[in-house]
Design an enzyme around this catalytic site. Sequence first.
Site, mmCIF file in Angstrom:
data_model
loop_
_atom_site.group_PDB
_atom_site.id
_atom_site.type_symbol
_atom_site.label_atom_id
_atom_site.label_comp_id
_atom_site.label_asym_id
_atom_site.label_seq_id
_atom_site.Cartn_x
_atom_site.Cartn_y
_atom_site.Cartn_z
ATOM 1 N N ASP A 133 8.401 -14.716 -6.870
ATOM 2 C CA ASP A 133 8.561 -13.690 -5.825
ATOM 3 C C ASP A 133 9.852 -13.885 -5.021
ATOM 4 O OD1 ASP A 133 5.897 -13.048 -6.592
ATOM 5 O OD2 ASP A 133 5.089 -14.364 -5.050
ATOM 6 N N GLU A 161 2.561 -3.308 -5.763
ATOM 7 C CA GLU A 161 2.893 -4.382 -4.811
ATOM 8 C C GLU A 161 4.397 -4.661 -4.894
ATOM 9 O OE1 GLU A 161 0.609 -7.799 -6.137
ATOM 10 O OE2 GLU A 161 1.814 -8.028 -7.950
HETATM 11 O O1 FUB Z 1 2.710 -14.611 -5.652
HETATM 12 C C1 FUB Z 1 1.486 -14.018 -5.324
HETATM 13 C C2 FUB Z 1 1.520 -12.560 -5.582
HETATM 14 O O2 FUB Z 1 1.826 -12.313 -6.950
HETATM 15 C C3 FUB Z 1 2.592 -11.803 -4.840
HETATM 16 O O3 FUB Z 1 2.326 -11.629 -3.496
HETATM 17 C C4 FUB Z 1 2.619 -10.576 -5.666
HETATM 18 O O4 FUB Z 1 3.701 -9.725 -5.409
HETATM 19 C C5 FUB Z 1 2.617 -11.141 -7.056
HETATM 20 O O5 FUB Z 1 3.890 -11.515 -7.474
#
Ligand code: FUB
Length: 365
Positions: A58, A266
């Site tokens: 991320d 997301e």
């Molecule tokens: O790293 C945990 C979660 O996985 C992140 O918050 C999301 O965007 C995904 O990458």
Amino acid sequence: MKMKLKKNSLILFSFLSFIFGGCGQSSQEQEQVTQEVSKEESKKPISKPLVTHIYTADPSAHVFNDKIYIYPSHDIESNTAEDDEGGHFDMKDYRILSMDSIGGEVTEHGVALDIKDVPWAKRQMWAPDAAFKDGVYYLYFPVKDKQDIFRIGVATSTKPEGPFKAESAPIKGSYSIDPAVFKDDDGTYYMYFGGIWGGQLQRWAGDNTYNAQAKNRTPEELAILPRIAKLDASMKAFADAPQEVKLVDENGNLFYEKENDKRFFEAVWVHKYQGKYYLSYSTGDTHNICYAIGDSPYGPFTYKGIVLKPVQGWTNHHSIVEFKGKWYLFYHDTELSGKTHLRNVKVTELKYNDDGTIQTIEPYQ
Ligand code: FUB
């Protein structure tokens, strides 16, 4: 992705075998099938992990003091069982990376913030971001509170790499995951955030009311939208209530949940290029990073296409930043571990077409 590639290859093989097999496949055709399969399997990643001694994911990249600072999640093996809520992403601290140049040496600066120093946090430190204003660096991070509800916290430091000191409570009115802070040319800071499924955004209505029982949208329902809130002068609070950010198709229509190759899931990120606002995001269960363009930080944003095709591992998460006249995409995959929850951050150049559209990046070639 190894598994994904193998699966794709098998599907391709079965499909071609079916087509050719039914009408009597020649040895030349069989050879072509074999070549197609091995071509697919011989694809190589276009870039290497930036660090290999820890797992990172991320990546939110920023240029501070002429250097690139990367604010990633710090993936660990906690042996928490894998589930649809992302319980296996059980991170407990943040480590910041920096580098003077793309391709240059990468420094990992040690623990920048530990979950034990966040009084209200219970578990799962997910994708963070950072901002700088008036001599102070701000680290924004999503983590589940003692009630197991994701909230967004803020911590401060006088140095971009930390260590950071967390506020005693999450940002009032914050919820869900994946904060991304964008500074507009007029000096206004906006936080974009949200993520469905394990990110819990489906529990929060557009008017910010909470329903713990709310389910994921069904295919025939409109898709859930990311959120935006302006930050106030303190950088530690919202100046106004979070609002939905409209993401629409070329006819101005919102996406339905069934359009999951384009709808928001997301990992939102916003950057500005030639006066336009670019909102990019992960489509989650279809694994692309897509983007949309708008004329205001509040949107609406019109869908334009794919920035990054699926990577090894289930998640796809990125940031886009300009450095010394070139644009870069920071992203992750699972090249080092082959495990979805143990990722490694990478970088590659991002290019625009003359009309401002982004050239799609194939992470394996
Ligand atoms: O790293 C945990 C979660 O996985 C992140 O918050 C999301 O965007 C995904 O990458």
